[in-house]
Design a protein around this motif. Structure first.
Motif, PDB file in Angstrom:
ATOM      1  N   LEU A 375      59.538  35.494  75.518  1.00  0.00           N
ATOM      2  CA  LEU A 375      59.084  36.798  75.040  1.00  0.00           C
ATOM      3  C   LEU A 375      57.601  36.996  75.336  1.00  0.00           C
ATOM      4  CD1 LEU A 375      60.860  36.570  71.607  1.00  0.00           C
ATOM      5  CD2 LEU A 375      61.455  38.194  73.395  1.00  0.00           C
ATOM      6  N   HIS A 376      57.263  38.218  75.717  1.00  0.00           N
ATOM      7  CA  HIS A 376      55.875  38.609  75.933  1.00  0.00           C
ATOM      8  C   HIS A 376      55.466  39.517  74.771  1.00  0.00           C
ATOM      9  CE1 HIS A 376      55.939  36.906  79.951  1.00  0.00           C
ATOM     10  NE2 HIS A 376      57.104  37.498  80.134  1.00  0.00           N
ATOM     11  N   VAL A 377      54.503  39.049  74.022  1.00  0.00           N
ATOM     12  CA  VAL A 377      54.062  39.766  72.814  1.00  0.00           C
ATOM     13  C   VAL A 377      52.698  40.378  73.089  1.00  0.00           C
ATOM     14  CG1 VAL A 377      53.512  39.545  70.370  1.00  0.00           C
ATOM     15  CG2 VAL A 377      55.340  38.145  71.366  1.00  0.00           C
ATOM     16  N   ASN A 378      52.630  41.699  73.093  1.00  0.00           N
ATOM     17  CA  ASN A 378      51.395  42.419  73.377  1.00  0.00           C
ATOM     18  C   ASN A 378      50.932  43.149  72.120  1.00  0.00           C
ATOM     19  OD1 ASN A 378      51.188  42.365  76.584  1.00  0.00           O
ATOM     20  ND2 ASN A 378      53.330  42.667  76.011  1.00  0.00           N
ATOM     21  N   ILE A 379      49.835  42.678  71.547  1.00  0.00           N
ATOM     22  CA  ILE A 379      49.249  43.348  70.383  1.00  0.00           C
ATOM     23  C   ILE A 379      48.281  44.402  70.917  1.00  0.00           C
ATOM     24  CG2 ILE A 379      47.907  43.052  68.272  1.00  0.00           C
ATOM     25  CD1 ILE A 379      48.789  40.132  68.238  1.00  0.00           C
ATOM     26  N   LEU A 380      48.488  45.655  70.536  1.00  0.00           N
ATOM     27  CA  LEU A 380      47.717  46.760  71.089  1.00  0.00           C
ATOM     28  C   LEU A 380      46.507  47.062  70.210  1.00  0.00           C
ATOM     29  CD1 LEU A 380      50.676  49.081  72.147  1.00  0.00           C
ATOM     30  CD2 LEU A 380      49.668  47.146  73.354  1.00  0.00           C
ATOM     31  N   LYS A 381      45.350  47.185  70.836  1.00  0.00           N
ATOM     32  CA  LYS A 381      44.099  47.364  70.086  1.00  0.00           C
ATOM     33  C   LYS A 381      44.018  48.759  69.460  1.00  0.00           C
ATOM     34  CE  LYS A 381      39.896  48.231  71.709  1.00  0.00           C
ATOM     35  NZ  LYS A 381      39.343  49.140  70.679  1.00  0.00           N
ATOM     36  N   PRO A 382      43.837  48.841  68.144  1.00  0.00           N
ATOM     37  CA  PRO A 382      43.604  50.148  67.519  1.00  0.00           C
ATOM     38  C   PRO A 382      42.294  50.749  68.024  1.00  0.00           C
ATOM     39  CG  PRO A 382      44.155  48.464  65.879  1.00  0.00           C
ATOM     40  CD  PRO A 382      43.881  47.753  67.156  1.00  0.00           C
ATOM     41  N   ASP A 383      42.261  52.045  68.207  1.00  0.00           N
ATOM     42  CA  ASP A 383      41.074  52.707  68.750  1.00  0.00           C
ATOM     43  C   ASP A 383      39.843  52.491  67.875  1.00  0.00           C
ATOM     44  OD1 ASP A 383      42.614  53.625  70.833  1.00  0.00           O
ATOM     45  OD2 ASP A 383      43.026  55.571  69.905  1.00  0.00           O
ATOM     46  N   GLU A 384      40.067  52.387  66.572  1.00  0.00           N
ATOM     47  CA  GLU A 384      38.922  52.295  65.653  1.00  0.00           C
ATOM     48  C   GLU A 384      38.311  50.903  65.581  1.00  0.00           C
ATOM     49  OE1 GLU A 384      42.677  51.590  63.179  1.00  0.00           O
ATOM     50  OE2 GLU A 384      42.025  52.942  64.805  1.00  0.00           O
ATOM     51  N   LEU A 385      39.004  49.885  66.144  1.00  0.00           N
ATOM     52  CA  LEU A 385      38.488  48.525  66.096  1.00  0.00           C
ATOM     53  C   LEU A 385      37.662  48.205  67.336  1.00  0.00           C
ATOM     54  CD1 LEU A 385      41.142  45.894  64.853  1.00  0.00           C
ATOM     55  CD2 LEU A 385      38.993  46.548  63.775  1.00  0.00           C
ATOM     56  N   SER A 386      36.531  47.535  67.135  1.00  0.00           N
ATOM     57  CA  SER A 386      35.767  47.057  68.286  1.00  0.00           C
ATOM     58  C   SER A 386      36.533  45.917  68.949  1.00  0.00           C
ATOM     59  CB  SER A 386      34.387  46.564  67.853  1.00  0.00           C
ATOM     60  OG  SER A 386      34.501  45.360  67.102  1.00  0.00           O
TER      61      SER A 386
END
Length: 457
Positions: A375-386
């Protein structure tokens, strides 16, 4: 004498570069979170020149980073400490196809897609395949034991290596196995170099096994509303149909692929999970597949589906899966590539949901080769987080997720390798004794520690 002057004694001027753009380009792979810091890039054109480079580096204690297509995602080809990059891209010849032995010899810098097209024109097939086929080099796939989308039918790169030419960190040129099918003469050193991430030697030439071309491939894409149903569908199809691929992705992945605009899903019934099944439609396989599909509908394991009706739809259905990495890149994803036993995939994903979504409230785009537990797990960066804050939180996720993988008896890296990204977590998959033996092997083939230093171990 600086590095550039040293290498100009053994290579021509067009084979040595200190250009800042080259240092940046060749000094890293697709991993986004490490800065390139190379001192030089050199471009050998033969095994003999690679040996000269290694001998020079050994004499002057210069550290080397072997470089292929740099499509890896573990920072395994990243220079971080003024190392010299050894790019194999000029060693890109496809040499000899042997129709009797069903093998092809090629230099390590040959592009995977070029090899596939070359052998297909002669009526043969090299089945190890993945989305980066157009830019990855065959030597890099050997160094990482690449898997990809057809493992369920054809296995990993390891299964298709008939012979290797390698320059070790000690400067020896090893020609291993000579394409033999049977060779019961002690240790098979091929399997040490396959997956070694350039830490033992530089692969310069590869002899690949080939097989017959598949016939009349079909793609069936199904929608399901329950995670546990994916494994029921997998078991049902596996038991009746000879599969070449069994992939899965989520509605989050589909959202980003469709937003990118290149392809749209033909399935009208939206669902949280999708399955892509590829198989050869000959010898009654299509009828069997349709029968299994009906069974899945009757049992409410799937809610909708579509089968490819043309070459273009075949490509489009695959694009819904293969375009995920590019489509989600706008969200600066933090990537993980893991594996567990196939039977434990639902447990892993349910546990992952508890960790990532509920505890950290991250959007996750996961997809993978369900048929081999990868499995490839991609955590997507929230816009508000640096980026820095995002990375810190993702590192916390790593600790919890890798402990969960260890408890499940899985691997923290299924096919991307260890590199720099997973080095600190090697002990979650390998025992202390295994790691100790790996270090001893490294010291034999690379006694001065000049090859890909700091990676893997």
């Amino acid at each position: 004498m600086n590095h550039e002057e040293l290498f100009l004694k053994i290579l021509s001027s067009n084979q040595v570069s200190s250009n800042s753009d080259d240092l940046e380009n060749y000094g890293k792979d697709w991993t986004k979170h490490f800065k390139a810091n190379a001192s030089l890039v050199v471009f050998p054109k033969s095994t003999e020149e690679v040996k000269k480079i290694v001998d020079l580096c050994k004499e002057h204690s210069i550290e080397i980073i072997p470089s292929g297509g740099r499509t890896g995602l573990s920072a395994g080809a990243t220079a971080t400490n003024k190392e010299v990059i050894v790019s194999l891209e000029k060693m890109n010849k496809i040499k000899t196809l042997n129709p009797v032995d069903q093998t092809v010899r090629c230099e390590a810098g040959a592009i995977l897609e070029d090899i596939q097209k070359h052998v297909e024109e002669k009526g043969y097939y090299y089945p190890v395949d993945f989305a980066a086929r157009g830019s990855c080099q065959i030597g890099g796939t050997v160094a990482t034991n690449a898997g990809g989308i057809k493992v369920i039918r054809y296995g990993l790169t390891r299964n298709w290596i008939a012979g290797l030419t390698v320059v070790t960190g000690n400067g020896e040129v090893l020609k291993i196995n000579n394409g033999l099918v049977k060779n019961a003469t002690g240790y098979d050193l091929r399997h040490l170099f396959i997956g070694s991430e350039g830490t033992l030697g530089i692969v310069t030439e590869v002899e690949l096994k080939l097989t017959n071309l598949p016939s009349d491939l079909q793609v069936l894409t199904l929608a399901t509303d329950q995670l546990d149903n994916i494994m029921k569908v997998y078991t049902a199809f596996r038991d009746k149909v000879t599969l070449t691929a069994f992939e899965s992705y989520t509605d989050v992945c589909l959202k980003y692929v469709e937003a990118a605009g290149r392809v749209q899903s033909p399935i009208s019934e939206k669902a949280p999970y999708y399955v892509l099944i590829e198989f050869e439609s000959t010898h009654g396989q299509l009828d069997l597949a349709m029968s299994v599909f009906e069974t899945c509908l009757e049992n409410e394991w799937v809610i909708d589906g579509v089968i490819s009706q043309s070459d273009q739809q075949f490509k489009d259905l695959w694009a819904l899966r293969e375009d995920i990495t590019e489509a989600t890149s706008v969200k600066q994803p933090y990537k993980n590539d893991i594996s567990v036993n196939i039977s434990k995939v639902p447990e892993f994903l349910n546990n992952l949901d508890e960790i990532v979504k509920k505890k950290y409230d991250f959007e996750v785009a996961w997809f993978g080769h369900i048929g081999d537990g990868n499995l490839h797990v991609n955590i997507l960066k929230p816009d508000e987080l640096s980026s820095d804050d995002f990375m810190k939180k993702c590192k916390q996720v790593d600790q919890e997720m890798f402990q969960m993988i260890k408890d499940l008896g899985g691997s923290v890296s299924a096919e991307h390798g260890v590199g720099l990204v997973k080095k600190d977590f090697l002990s979650y998959t390998r025992s202390p004794d295994e790691i100790a033996y790996m270090k001893q092997v490294k010291s034999i083939f690379d006694p001065k520690g000049i090859l890909n230093p700091g990676k893997l171990l």
